[in-house]
Design an enzyme around this catalytic site. Sequence first.
Site, mmCIF file in Angstrom:
data_model
loop_
_atom_site.group_PDB
_atom_site.id
_atom_site.type_symbol
_atom_site.label_atom_id
_atom_site.label_comp_id
_atom_site.label_asym_id
_atom_site.label_seq_id
_atom_site.Cartn_x
_atom_site.Cartn_y
_atom_site.Cartn_z
ATOM 1 N N ASP A 38 12.642 32.344 -0.535
ATOM 2 C CA ASP A 38 13.704 33.366 -0.507
ATOM 3 C C ASP A 38 14.769 33.056 0.535
ATOM 4 O O ASP A 38 15.373 33.970 1.109
ATOM 5 C CB ASP A 38 13.114 34.764 -0.238
ATOM 6 C CG ASP A 38 11.993 35.125 -1.187
ATOM 7 O OD1 ASP A 38 12.227 35.050 -2.409
ATOM 8 O OD2 ASP A 38 10.890 35.464 -0.723
ATOM 9 N N GLU A 39 15.040 31.777 0.772
ATOM 10 C CA GLU A 39 16.001 31.397 1.814
ATOM 11 C C GLU A 39 17.449 31.380 1.336
ATOM 12 O O GLU A 39 18.351 31.086 2.114
ATOM 13 C CB GLU A 39 15.661 30.002 2.373
ATOM 14 C CG GLU A 39 14.301 29.878 3.011
ATOM 15 C CD GLU A 39 13.262 29.310 2.067
ATOM 16 O OE1 GLU A 39 12.178 28.931 2.536
ATOM 17 O OE2 GLU A 39 13.544 29.250 0.846
ATOM 18 N N HIS B 297 15.856 32.880 -8.283
ATOM 19 C CA HIS B 297 17.042 32.477 -7.536
ATOM 20 C C HIS B 297 18.191 33.405 -7.916
ATOM 21 O O HIS B 297 18.515 33.556 -9.091
ATOM 22 C CB HIS B 297 17.396 31.020 -7.838
ATOM 23 C CG HIS B 297 16.389 30.056 -7.304
ATOM 24 N ND1 HIS B 297 16.491 28.691 -7.472
ATOM 25 C CD2 HIS B 297 15.255 30.247 -6.596
ATOM 26 C CE1 HIS B 297 15.466 28.094 -6.890
ATOM 27 N NE2 HIS B 297 14.702 29.030 -6.366
ATOM 28 N N THR B 298 18.784 34.019 -6.918
ATOM 29 C CA THR B 298 19.842 34.996 -7.143
ATOM 30 C C THR B 298 21.206 34.347 -6.971
ATOM 31 O O THR B 298 21.499 33.770 -5.921
ATOM 32 C CB THR B 298 19.702 36.177 -6.170
ATOM 33 O OG1 THR B 298 18.404 36.759 -6.328
ATOM 34 C CG2 THR B 298 20.761 37.231 -6.448
ATOM 35 N N ASP C 99 25.284 36.597 8.522
ATOM 36 C CA ASP C 99 26.002 37.875 8.585
ATOM 37 C C ASP C 99 25.081 39.079 8.735
ATOM 38 O O ASP C 99 25.484 40.117 9.271
ATOM 39 C CB ASP C 99 26.859 38.055 7.330
ATOM 40 C CG ASP C 99 26.035 37.918 6.051
ATOM 41 O OD1 ASP C 99 25.463 36.822 5.834
ATOM 42 O OD2 ASP C 99 25.962 38.885 5.276
ATOM 43 N N SER D 179 25.989 30.258 5.703
ATOM 44 C CA SER D 179 26.348 31.319 4.770
ATOM 45 C C SER D 179 26.618 32.600 5.554
ATOM 46 O O SER D 179 25.781 33.042 6.341
ATOM 47 C CB SER D 179 25.221 31.551 3.764
ATOM 48 O OG SER D 179 25.514 32.651 2.938
#
Length: 427
Positions: A13-14, A41-42, A333, A411
């Site tokens: 889930d990275e 995978h999103t 973020d 990211s």
Amino acid sequence: MTAIVIVGAQWGDEGKGKVVDLYTESADLVVRYAGGPNAGHTLVVGGEKLIVRLIPSGILRSNARCVMAQGMVVDPGVLVSEIDAVEARGCSTQGRLFVSDRAHLILPFHPLVDSLREAAAADGVRLGTTKRGIGPCYEDKASRRGARLGDLRDMKRLAQLVSRSLEAWTPTLRALGGEPPSLDAILDELTPLAKRITPLLADTSQLIDGALRRGERVLLEGAQGTLLDIDHGTFPFVTSSSAIAGGACVGAGVGPTRIRRVLGLAKAYCTRVGEGPFPTELDGPLGERLRSVGGEYGSVTGRPRRTGWLDLPALRYAARVNGLDGIALTKLDVLTGMPELKVCVAYDTPSGRTREFPIDDIATAKPVLETVAEWSEPIDAARSMTELPAAARHYVEMVEKETGVPVDVVSVGADREATIVRRNAFA
């Protein structure tokens, strides 16, 4: 000839979906080489979300061809549903999606075995699987009785293989209180799916080799993460396949000399789904804040992910076993506005303090935490390191210093554009 591997450096889930999607802008061939529909995978493009569990993340890029290689286990119903979902987005899979005829088939009773086992397991023994039939399918593969996707071409042979597997699992199913489906019911379910899937089947190892010989850029996309690897993870709370970079060669059918670079993905904090040790886990309001702001819910199961501080010894361990030469640091973020910020720098074990990840003593080892500077300024609009607040920039630099591996990508938001690219893996 360029092949790069992108691998998870934590417990999965990275953010592999986003980073793989980013690099497929330059890739000709995107290959998924391990795992099954347990790894969602999103992809977020223009604010719209698409979750793929089997099809490689590059499918939304019209320039890229996608391969599901023989190291995978495939639920045919999930595959057909994903193809339909991708096509509904106006993205054609025709001539762009190739599936290995040697990948093993998740049969309808595999998820049933998975679910019943989890329900019957006692606390401390329960693994927290996704109940998608991954483990039982890999068990059939290791026992040399599994059915492969190529067997969908011959329903008579498929019936023999399914019958053999069903016979082997029937005592287990009944002992767990389940009722095995009939062979006829299974074949009735598989027959229409076979008609959709067989045109996609190919010798994918040969296809990948041909692409490399033509000088094409090949991206090998991992699933799960290093700490879930069957050999190198926090056993027994692991997946059933190789989740490290070395597994790319086996799962895709390419030699190690064809790999040019290995990029490891890591969140700016840690998460874990399911059972198993998680030394830096946060149970209180800080952990809930990470979960809420980071949207930390399983893309496959919907389960809330466990959250915790960044584990630097674990990241160093991942760098070592994968041979990382670059890191993509995701979800930086999410740390914006945290009232306090800590990282794990070492562990206290019965034999003393160590900077190594104590994989064999992880259940009892105590993390040594250090406080680092936090920041409150939004960073989602940053497109270079100089646009980050000093504390956020120092956080990235700390990861580089502690691992000895450069951070190539940062990211700073969910969308594709919210990314700082410092070095392109294909460059």
